[in-house]
Design an enzyme around this catalytic site. Structure first.
Site, PDB file in Angstrom:
ATOM      1  N   TRP A 317       0.794  -1.044  -0.118  1.00 35.01           N
ATOM      2  CA  TRP A 317      -0.094   0.016   0.096  1.00 35.01           C
ATOM      3  C   TRP A 317       1.022   1.090  -0.088  1.00 35.01           C
ATOM      4  O   TRP A 317       0.552   2.172  -0.736  1.00 35.01           O
ATOM      5  CB  TRP A 317      -0.850  -0.035   1.543  1.00 35.01           C
ATOM      6  CG  TRP A 317      -1.754   1.103   1.325  1.00 35.01           C
ATOM      7  CD1 TRP A 317      -2.873   1.722   0.873  1.00 35.01           C
ATOM      8  CD2 TRP A 317      -1.409   2.494   2.267  1.00 35.01           C
ATOM      9  NE1 TRP A 317      -3.049   2.959   1.107  1.00 35.01           N
ATOM     10  CE2 TRP A 317      -2.383   3.401   2.056  1.00 35.01           C
ATOM     11  CE3 TRP A 317      -0.266   2.653   3.290  1.00 35.01           C
ATOM     12  CZ2 TRP A 317      -2.142   4.591   2.781  1.00 35.01           C
ATOM     13  CZ3 TRP A 317      -0.250   3.739   3.794  1.00 35.01           C
ATOM     14  CH2 TRP A 317      -1.291   4.767   3.747  1.00 35.01           C
ATOM     15  N   HIS A 318       1.999   1.336   0.831  1.00 35.89           N
ATOM     16  CA  HIS A 318       2.965   2.346   0.608  1.00 35.89           C
ATOM     17  C   HIS A 318       3.370   2.472  -0.550  1.00 35.89           C
ATOM     18  O   HIS A 318       3.615   3.627  -0.914  1.00 35.89           O
ATOM     19  CB  HIS A 318       4.022   2.278   1.673  1.00 35.89           C
ATOM     20  CG  HIS A 318       3.724   2.551   3.326  1.00 35.89           C
ATOM     21  ND1 HIS A 318       3.204   1.573   4.036  1.00 35.89           N
ATOM     22  CD2 HIS A 318       3.538   3.725   3.826  1.00 35.89           C
ATOM     23  CE1 HIS A 318       2.956   2.389   5.158  1.00 35.89           C
ATOM     24  NE2 HIS A 318       3.057   3.355   5.105  1.00 35.89           N
ATOM     25  N   GLY A 319       3.580   1.668  -1.213  1.00 33.05           N
ATOM     26  CA  GLY A 319       4.388   1.574  -2.496  1.00 33.05           C
ATOM     27  C   GLY A 319       5.014   0.311  -3.119  1.00 33.05           C
ATOM     28  O   GLY A 319       5.121  -0.593  -2.219  1.00 33.05           O
TER      29      GLY A 319
END
Length: 391
Positions: A317-319
């Site tokens: 989700w962060h990347g």
């Protein structure tokens, strides 16, 4: 370019825009219509410099509202049909997946500031609709929830039913004044955190970023952790404070995370609304499914796998960079090991002893700071430097 909680122009607009809200609150008037108006105004002012992002945001809201409405209609008419539920989840996630994957290719399709956090809100509504907690969402309340500007770009992540209770509530004058005072205080403390303490830490980071001696690597990890806390906690406090002034009690996001005595406690204190969202809507559901299907010999093995999957997804989700993925996996493994470790008999005998709590706090703090080193990308830089010297 105006951005959320950054720059003089934003704060001028914010202060001017909050004055009518204060007047309405003190006069015991409903704030819902003004919240929607002010959110739309600020969204336009911030996104107007990037018309394509504004276009993506509007299309996103249009599509996601129809996904929510269509799923709730099917849930009412046909019951909890899993195939309908899974399709709704996929369609809700699709824009975020497109944005993340296209970003790797340098295109940024369907990408706009805040897409990750708005997606969490949409998913929460769909999941709780499947559970029967939500039967039918109001169009105006849902749009206001999704576009509520204080928490649009970086959270905190509220829950729709809790948000709507505050949204339609008419506060008594004394209650609103109490919210107003707390809101102003949170904004002031948030400004101190983000624009003074975070800035000091960031300036020092720049001075030691290219120094790869062991002592500077350790120092970088600690300073980066301090920078991350004051920057993000400061932003969250300003968002929460603004919400209070608008009559919305957005939940807290940080609670003294660096006093944590184990990794589980840390995630109960750090980015609380994100970690609790994953706990409630991913980890808990994975556990129920794993235990029902008997995929694991015991609950402890299921929990260990659940923690690793949960945190790895948080990393995604962060990347999609290797640093974020490694960060998620790292914390997943730590949580799994902590879960197993705390089931030992001797742990229960020593966990309340002062000497043990001090050692546990020290170990936890260092594990957390090493995690920040991974998250920052500096760990990858150090590995690259070490490998290049070896070869």
């Amino acid at each position: 370019i105006m951005s959320f909680y950054n720059g003089l122009m934003f704060f001028i607009v914010l202060v001017i825009g909050l004055i009518p809200a204060v007047i309405l609150g003190v006069k015991e008037k409903k704030l819902k219509t003004y919240i929607m108006f002010f959110s739309l105004l600020l969204i336009y002012l911030i996104y107007k410099e990037s018309p394509i992002e504004l276009f993506y945001l509007l299309i996103y809201i249009f599509v996601e509202w129809h996904v929510i409405a269509l799923y709730q209609w099917s849930r009412t008419r046909f019951g909890a049909v899993k195939s309908f539920y899974y399709h709704a989840i996929i369609f809700a996630l699709l824009p975020l997946v497109i944005a993340k994957v296209s970003g790797l290719m340098g295109h940024h399709w369907f990408s706009f500031l805040g897409i990750s956090y708005v997606t969490f809100k949409v998913l929460q509504i769909i999941i709780e609709s499947y559970d029967g907690v939500i039967v039918k969402s109001s169009f105006s309340n849902t749009i206001c929830f999704l576009l509520f500007f204080p928490a649009l770009s970086s959270g905190p992540i509220d829950r729709s039913k809790r948000f709507e209770e505050d949204l339609v509530r008419i506060w008594k004058k004394t209650e609103y004044i109490d919210l107003l005072q707390k809101g102003i205080w949170k904004i002031l403390v948030g400004c101190l955190y983000k624009f003074v303490l975070s800035a000091i830490a960031f300036n020092y980071l720049e001075q030691i970023a290219q120094r790869y001696d062991p002592q500077y690597v350790v120092l970088y990890a600690y300073v980066y952790g301090v920078y991350m806390f004051f920057d993000f906690a400061g932003y969250s406090l300003m968002a929460i404070g603004t919400s209070y002034i608008l009559g919305i009690r957005t939940p807290e996001n940080f609670n003294k995370p660096f006093i944590s005595k184990d990794i589980k406690e840390f995630w109960d204190r750090w980015h609380i609304t994100l970690s609790h969202w994953f706990r409630d809507f991913l980890f808990s559901r994975y556990m129920m499914s794993a235990l029902r299907s008997k995929k694991f010999k015991n609950r402890l093995n299921a929990a260990s796998a659940g923690f690793i999957i949960n945190m790895f997804v948080m990393g995604i989700w962060h990347g999609l960079s290797k640093d974020y993925l490694l960060y998620g996996l790292y914390h997943g493994v730590l949580l799994a090991l902590t879960e197993r470790y705390q089931k030992k008999k001797w742990y229960r005998k020593v966990k309340n002893k002062k000497w043990y709590q001090i050692i546990s706090w020290f170990v936890t703090l260092n594990l957390v700071m090493f995690g920040f080193l991974i998250f920052s990308g500096q760990f990858s830089n150090v590995l690259h430097v070490v490998i290049s010297k070896l070869w």
